[in-house]
Design an enzyme around this catalytic site. Sequence first.
Site, short mmCIF file in Angstrom:
data_model
loop_
_atom_site.label_atom_id
_atom_site.label_comp_id
_atom_site.label_asym_id
_atom_site.label_seq_id
_atom_site.Cartn_x
_atom_site.Cartn_y
_atom_site.Cartn_z
N GLU A 196 -38.75 -20.85 -18.07
CA GLU A 196 -38.52 -20.96 -20.06
C GLU A 196 -39.90 -21.43 -19.61
OE1 GLU A 196 -34.28 -22.29 -20.21
OE2 GLU A 196 -35.54 -23.44 -22.13
N ASP B 121 -40.53 -23.39 -23.78
CA ASP B 121 -39.57 -23.70 -24.98
C ASP B 121 -41.37 -24.16 -26.18
OD1 ASP B 121 -37.45 -23.33 -24.18
OD2 ASP B 121 -37.80 -25.62 -22.44
N GLU C 286 -39.07 -25.89 -29.43
CA GLU C 286 -37.67 -26.38 -29.84
C GLU C 286 -38.55 -27.93 -31.56
OE1 GLU C 286 -36.85 -28.42 -26.31
OE2 GLU C 286 -35.08 -26.68 -26.20
N GLN D 243 -40.93 -29.97 -29.90
CA GLN D 243 -41.47 -30.75 -28.53
C GLN D 243 -42.02 -29.38 -27.59
OE1 GLN D 243 -38.14 -32.74 -26.50
NE2 GLN D 243 -37.40 -30.84 -26.00
N THR D 244 -41.99 -28.90 -27.10
CA THR D 244 -42.91 -28.00 -26.58
C THR D 244 -42.51 -28.51 -24.77
OG1 THR D 244 -44.92 -28.88 -25.66
CG2 THR D 244 -44.60 -27.20 -26.86
N ASN D 245 -41.90 -27.59 -24.05
CA ASN D 245 -41.53 -27.77 -22.54
C ASN D 245 -41.81 -26.40 -22.09
OD1 ASN D 245 -40.19 -29.20 -20.03
ND2 ASN D 245 -38.29 -28.89 -21.17
N ARG E 264 -38.39 -42.59 -16.47
CA ARG E 264 -38.31 -41.00 -16.64
C ARG E 264 -39.05 -40.62 -14.59
NH1 ARG E 264 -39.35 -36.07 -19.80
NH2 ARG E 264 -37.44 -35.05 -18.67
#
Length: 301
Positions: free
Chosen positions: A108, A110, A112, A125-127, A271
């Site tokens: 994926e 992204d 967003e 946001q990118t991912n 994280r």
Amino acid sequence: MLFYTCLQFVIFCTIATLKPSISLNLSTVSFNEVFSPLYGNQDVKTSDNGKSVQISINRWSTSGSGFVSQNTYNSGLFTASIKLPNNGYTAGVVATFYLRNNEVKRDEIDFEFLGHVEGEEWSLQTNVYGNGSYNKGREERYSLPFDPSLDFHNYSILWDTNRIIFFVDQYPIRETENSVSIGGNFPSKPMYVYATIWDGSDWATHHGKYKLILQRGPFVASYYFIINACRAMLPECNIALPGGISADERLKMIMYRALYMSYSYCHDKDRYPDSLPECRDEGYGMQPVQASISKATRRLI
Ligand SMILES: *[C@@H]1O[C@H](CO)[C@@H](O)[C@H](O)[C@H]1NC(C)=O
Ligand SMILES: *[C@@H]1O[C@H](CO)[C@@H](O)[C@H](O)[C@H]1NC(C)=O
Ligand SMILES: *[C@@H]1O[C@H](CO)[C@@H](O)[C@H](O)[C@H]1NC(C)=O
């Protein structure tokens, strides 16, 4: 000069490499030829002779709507020209444009948009996920040098076997190389093109502090698409763009990231205390400094 055959839907074309220049077909695709509704079908509406599509969260339902391409692609340059809902308050509204497949080990890529409250900017946001790496989000967030709900702006994903580059208008904003360190987490299998709008109240705007208010709707996002990509069913068709972006574009990217990036997974020690392997590659995922530069200053630069 190297040439690669590609398919723009049913028609073959030849494109040069990104360097010295790539000759792209800039025509907007027809929605019905390329896409199909995915969910909330009654809220997937076309206009401008079927070239533009509107998806929405309407007043009566938070379920939203979306669409997906009829075919998968191996590689290419995917551009969505998007105008976000212009309601003043759009907290909780998540509008997206992404590439994805349905494999068990999913890939994926992204874009967003994460809604906003009055007086504040939208957050983008990118991912990237590859080979089912869902437990390893590679999110980055940025503000934008314009209000994305006032006009159409181009958001592009360039994806080939060597790299992924995200663009906002003429700015490259993120590059993820298919390096040894990212390994199997680099997206490698054919993907569909998606666009959706949905209620992300629990996390999207200020980490879920501000929620969707249905009475402020309907929330309508408009899209056009320009796709220069290889349909996956053609084995000989695989656009590779050796060399990636030029030195000038790289400088633009560094500037953009310095001025507008607010979050990078590479610097989230809560994280990833050890950071993900590619974050240790030279020049990767530089420290976000946006917080230290005022909005007014950024606009001047
Ligand atoms: C460019 O793309 C449009 C929309 O997909 C298509 O109708 C047109 O035939 C393409 N032109 C060329 C030269 O491939
Ligand atoms: C988006 O891309 C199209 C096609 O290249 C171009 O005509 C248009 O001016 C671009 N829009 C912006 C805001 O840069
Ligand atoms: C994808 O993940 C599986 C295990 O989950 C692994 O066996 C496979 O080699 C990976 N593919 C790539 C391209 O790394």
